[in-house]
Design a protein around this motif. Structure first.
Motif, PDB file in Angstrom:
ATOM      1  N   VAL A   1       0.848  -1.203   0.000  1.00 36.26           N
ATOM      2  CA  VAL A   1       0.000   0.000   0.000  1.00 36.26           C
ATOM      3  C   VAL A   1       0.883   1.252   0.000  1.00 36.26           C
ATOM      4  O   VAL A   1       0.682   2.186  -0.777  1.00 36.26           O
ATOM      5  N   ASN A   2       1.887   1.241   0.870  1.00 34.71           N
ATOM      6  CA  ASN A   2       2.792   2.394   0.947  1.00 34.71           C
ATOM      7  C   ASN A   2       3.503   2.625  -0.385  1.00 34.71           C
ATOM      8  O   ASN A   2       3.693   3.772  -0.804  1.00 34.71           O
ATOM      9  N   ALA A   3       3.892   1.538  -1.076  1.00 35.80           N
ATOM     10  CA  ALA A   3       4.636   1.678  -2.345  1.00 35.80           C
ATOM     11  C   ALA A   3       3.752   2.248  -3.444  1.00 35.80           C
ATOM     12  O   ALA A   3       4.228   2.964  -4.326  1.00 35.80           O
ATOM     13  N   ALA A   4       2.452   1.943  -3.399  1.00 34.47           N
ATOM     14  CA  ALA A   4       1.547   2.425  -4.455  1.00 34.47           C
ATOM     15  C   ALA A   4       1.118   3.865  -4.213  1.00 34.47           C
ATOM     16  O   ALA A   4       0.710   4.557  -5.152  1.00 34.47           O
ATOM     17  N   ILE A   5       1.192   4.319  -2.959  1.00 34.27           N
ATOM     18  CA  ILE A   5       0.683   5.659  -2.624  1.00 34.27           C
ATOM     19  C   ILE A   5       1.812   6.661  -2.358  1.00 34.27           C
ATOM     20  O   ILE A   5       1.848   7.760  -2.929  1.00 34.27           O
ATOM     21  N   ASN A   6       2.726   6.277  -1.477  1.00 29.30           N
ATOM     22  CA  ASN A   6       3.631   7.280  -0.892  1.00 29.30           C
ATOM     23  C   ASN A   6       4.592   7.971  -1.851  1.00 29.30           C
ATOM     24  O   ASN A   6       4.721   9.199  -1.803  1.00 29.30           O
TER      25      ASN A   6
ATOM     26  N   ARG B   1      -4.214   8.634 -11.407  1.00 30.62           N
ATOM     27  CA  ARG B   1      -4.858   7.314 -11.294  1.00 30.62           C
ATOM     28  C   ARG B   1      -4.120   6.221 -12.093  1.00 30.62           C
ATOM     29  O   ARG B   1      -3.792   5.166 -11.552  1.00 30.62           O
ATOM     30  N   PRO B   2      -3.814   6.462 -13.383  1.00 26.04           N
ATOM     31  CA  PRO B   2      -3.098   5.420 -14.126  1.00 26.04           C
ATOM     32  C   PRO B   2      -1.699   5.135 -13.569  1.00 26.04           C
ATOM     33  O   PRO B   2      -1.200   4.008 -13.682  1.00 26.04           O
ATOM     34  N   LEU B   3      -1.092   6.141 -12.933  1.00 29.47           N
ATOM     35  CA  LEU B   3       0.246   5.916 -12.349  1.00 29.47           C
ATOM     36  C   LEU B   3       0.144   4.971 -11.157  1.00 29.47           C
ATOM     37  O   LEU B   3       1.000   4.107 -10.950  1.00 29.47           O
ATOM     38  N   VAL B   4      -0.939   5.137 -10.361  1.00 31.83           N
ATOM     39  CA  VAL B   4      -1.168   4.219  -9.229  1.00 31.83           C
ATOM     40  C   VAL B   4      -1.412   2.809  -9.764  1.00 31.83           C
ATOM     41  O   VAL B   4      -0.849   1.827  -9.271  1.00 31.83           O
ATOM     42  N   GLU B   5      -2.241   2.712 -10.819  1.00 32.58           N
ATOM     43  CA  GLU B   5      -2.570   1.392 -11.386  1.00 32.58           C
ATOM     44  C   GLU B   5      -1.306   0.677 -11.863  1.00 32.58           C
ATOM     45  O   GLU B   5      -1.151  -0.524 -11.671  1.00 32.58           O
ATOM     46  N   ARG B   6      -0.386   1.429 -12.463  1.00 39.01           N
ATOM     47  CA  ARG B   6       0.856   0.793 -12.946  1.00 39.01           C
ATOM     48  C   ARG B   6       1.694   0.287 -11.777  1.00 39.01           C
ATOM     49  O   ARG B   6       2.272  -0.793 -11.843  1.00 39.01           O
ATOM     50  N   LEU B   7       1.729   1.077 -10.703  1.00 39.44           N
ATOM     51  CA  LEU B   7       2.492   0.635  -9.521  1.00 39.44           C
ATOM     52  C   LEU B   7       1.854  -0.617  -8.918  1.00 39.44           C
ATOM     53  O   LEU B   7       2.544  -1.567  -8.546  1.00 39.44           O
ATOM     54  N   ILE B   8       0.517  -0.616  -8.846  1.00 44.40           N
ATOM     55  CA  ILE B   8      -0.169  -1.794  -8.275  1.00 44.40           C
ATOM     56  C   ILE B   8       0.160  -3.036  -9.117  1.00 44.40           C
ATOM     57  O   ILE B   8       0.435  -4.106  -8.570  1.00 44.40           O
TER      58      ILE B   8
ATOM     59  N   LEU C   1      14.665  12.896   5.630  1.00 41.65           N
ATOM     60  CA  LEU C   1      14.855  11.693   4.827  1.00 41.65           C
ATOM     61  C   LEU C   1      13.537  10.916   4.794  1.00 41.65           C
ATOM     62  O   LEU C   1      12.848  10.855   5.821  1.00 41.65           O
ATOM     63  N   THR C   2      13.196  10.341   3.651  1.00 40.15           N
ATOM     64  CA  THR C   2      11.957   9.550   3.580  1.00 40.15           C
ATOM     65  C   THR C   2      12.279   8.050   3.735  1.00 40.15           C
ATOM     66  O   THR C   2      13.446   7.655   3.681  1.00 40.15           O
ATOM     67  N   GLU C   3      11.212   7.246   3.879  1.00 43.19           N
ATOM     68  CA  GLU C   3      11.413   5.806   4.109  1.00 43.19           C
ATOM     69  C   GLU C   3      11.461   5.021   2.785  1.00 43.19           C
ATOM     70  O   GLU C   3      11.080   3.856   2.746  1.00 43.19           O
ATOM     71  N   HIS C   4      11.966   5.667   1.717  1.00 40.55           N
ATOM     72  CA  HIS C   4      11.959   5.009   0.402  1.00 40.55           C
ATOM     73  C   HIS C   4      12.779   3.719   0.384  1.00 40.55           C
ATOM     74  O   HIS C   4      12.426   2.768  -0.290  1.00 40.55           O
TER      75      HIS C   4
ATOM     76  N   ALA D   1      13.256   1.541   2.785  1.00 43.40           N
ATOM     77  CA  ALA D   1      12.568   0.440   3.476  1.00 43.40           C
ATOM     78  C   ALA D   1      11.350  -0.033   2.703  1.00 43.40           C
ATOM     79  O   ALA D   1      10.912  -1.175   2.850  1.00 43.40           O
ATOM     80  N   ILE D   2      10.781   0.850   1.865  1.00 48.90           N
ATOM     81  CA  ILE D   2       9.537   0.503   1.163  1.00 48.90           C
ATOM     82  C   ILE D   2       9.808   0.039  -0.266  1.00 48.90           C
ATOM     83  O   ILE D   2       9.298  -1.001  -0.696  1.00 48.90           O
ATOM     84  N   LEU D   3      10.614   0.792  -1.006  1.00 48.38           N
ATOM     85  CA  LEU D   3      10.800   0.452  -2.427  1.00 48.38           C
ATOM     86  C   LEU D   3      11.950  -0.540  -2.655  1.00 48.38           C
ATOM     87  O   LEU D   3      11.840  -1.419  -3.519  1.00 48.38           O
ATOM     88  N   ALA D   4      13.046  -0.382  -1.897  1.00 51.83           N
ATOM     89  CA  ALA D   4      14.207  -1.249  -2.164  1.00 51.83           C
ATOM     90  C   ALA D   4      13.896  -2.740  -1.952  1.00 51.83           C
ATOM     91  O   ALA D   4      14.321  -3.562  -2.778  1.00 51.83           O
ATOM     92  N   PRO D   5      13.137  -3.142  -0.900  1.00 48.36           N
ATOM     93  CA  PRO D   5      12.845  -4.582  -0.765  1.00 48.36           C
ATOM     94  C   PRO D   5      12.014  -5.127  -1.936  1.00 48.36           C
ATOM     95  O   PRO D   5      12.204  -6.269  -2.363  1.00 48.36           O
ATOM     96  N   LEU D   6      11.123  -4.294  -2.490  1.00 52.49           N
ATOM     97  CA  LEU D   6      10.332  -4.742  -3.654  1.00 52.49           C
ATOM     98  C   LEU D   6      11.240  -4.927  -4.865  1.00 52.49           C
ATOM     99  O   LEU D   6      11.122  -5.912  -5.609  1.00 52.49           O
TER     100      LEU D   6
END
Ligand code: KPL
Length: 311
Positions: free
Chosen positions: A185-190, A209-216, A266-269, A271-276
């Protein structure tokens, strides 16, 4: 659980909320890098104001007590350094509770800490108003468990203590899946709301909206390969429903990553994006949108770290 002191390391909004709520039930001590006023005010979701004295300690001047539990409530990128600063001071066996977002420090500290490590994921909402004032913005729910499903009794006892203190909590044997779901959820929104400086609800409209859909879509494929079941078991549709539900429920909010950007933090990028992206690489999957966000957030972090140009 015996009423020995709970140390809460990281006196941000969540740390102070936990300390405040636990304080009427078990002894607590807030541990931070800088001193904070001992008298703290909590504004409840109902709008009441409560004032309480909380025991404090500086991380470099800890009292000679052995805590019953250490709650690590720093931002994800501060967790490992905070743990390293304490670890030598703790005897073997002291339970550690990790309250971080993402899925970065959890596996590493579960290996490194010399005692049980519970991971927590919570929907409690809190924000700092001042050094002596925190707002508990909304009630939520907390899940607790170890990554390997052991120490169920400890998780149950701690969940009971938290629940009795007004933070409803539940011990679970699938915390790994729950951490990944929150991360999804955090990766698709934040990253989107942080980069475009928009409130969560604006994601429902074009051009976002389409950018969120692509991330999902990218997240769904990666998590399927990782064996993380979507909520409701419904494949990509399950992830879509979860993300859009959260967007709807938090439409007027500024997400945590946007708040960090606006405050120059600093943001939590990582912890959220790197593991994905690490999981995508392990499974030979392309994730260009996630990669683009991680690159952009890393560039911002590097610019923050640069000393100001002399002029
Ligand atoms: O958890 C969140 C955050 O602000 O970090 C939400 C609002 C769910 C967005 O990802």
């Amino acid at each position: 659980m015996t009423p020995a002191t709970h140390w809460i390391v990281g006196p941000g909004a969540l740390g102070r909320l936990i300390a405040f709520r636990l304080a009427g039930h078990v002894p607590v001590r807030l541990v931070g890098r800088r001193p904070l006023p001992g008298r703290q005010t909590l504004v409840t979701p109902e709008g009441d104001t409560r004032v309480q004295a909380l025991a404090m300690a500086r991380a470099d001047a800890l009292p000679p007590e052995i805590p019953a539990v250490v709650h690590l409530t720093t931002k994800a990128h501060g967790a490992e350094a905070a743990h390293a600063a304490l670890a030598a001071r703790l005897p073997d066996g002291v339970p550690l509770v990790l309250w971080q977002n993402g899925f970065a420090c959890q596996p590493r500290l579960s290996e490194r800490h010399r005692g049980p490590v519970l991971c927590a994921t919570t929907t409690e909402g809190a924000h700092v108003q001042a050094d002596d004032r925190v707002t508990h913005a909304g009630h939520g729910h907390t899940y607790l468990g170890t990554l390997d499903g052991t120490h169920a009794d400890l998780a149950t006892a701690l969940a009971r203590t938290l629940t009795a203190a007004g933070l409803p909590a539940e011990a679970v044997d699938d915390i790994r899946v729950r951490l990944w779901r929150k991360l999804a959820v955090n990766a698709a929104i934040n990253p989107l709301v942080a980069r475009f400086a928009i409130r969560n609800g604006q994601l429902r409209d074009r051009p976002f909206r389409p950018l969120v859909e692509r991330l999902i879509a990218e997240v769904a494929v990666i998590l399927a390969a990782e064996g993380v079941t979507p909520p409701g078991g419904g494949g990509q549709e399950g992830w879509r429903q979860l993300v859009w539900q959260v967007v709807e429920a938090t439409a007027s909010n500024r997400a945590s990553m946007l708040q960090d950007v606006l405050a120059g933090r600093l943001t939590e990028h990582e912890a959220i994006l790197a593991p994905l992206l690490a999981a995508a690489e392990r499974h030979g999957l392309a994730a260009p949108c996630l990669a683009d966000h991680l690159t952009a957030m890393r560039l911002r972090a590097a610019a923050l770290a640069e000393p100001p140009a002399a002029c």
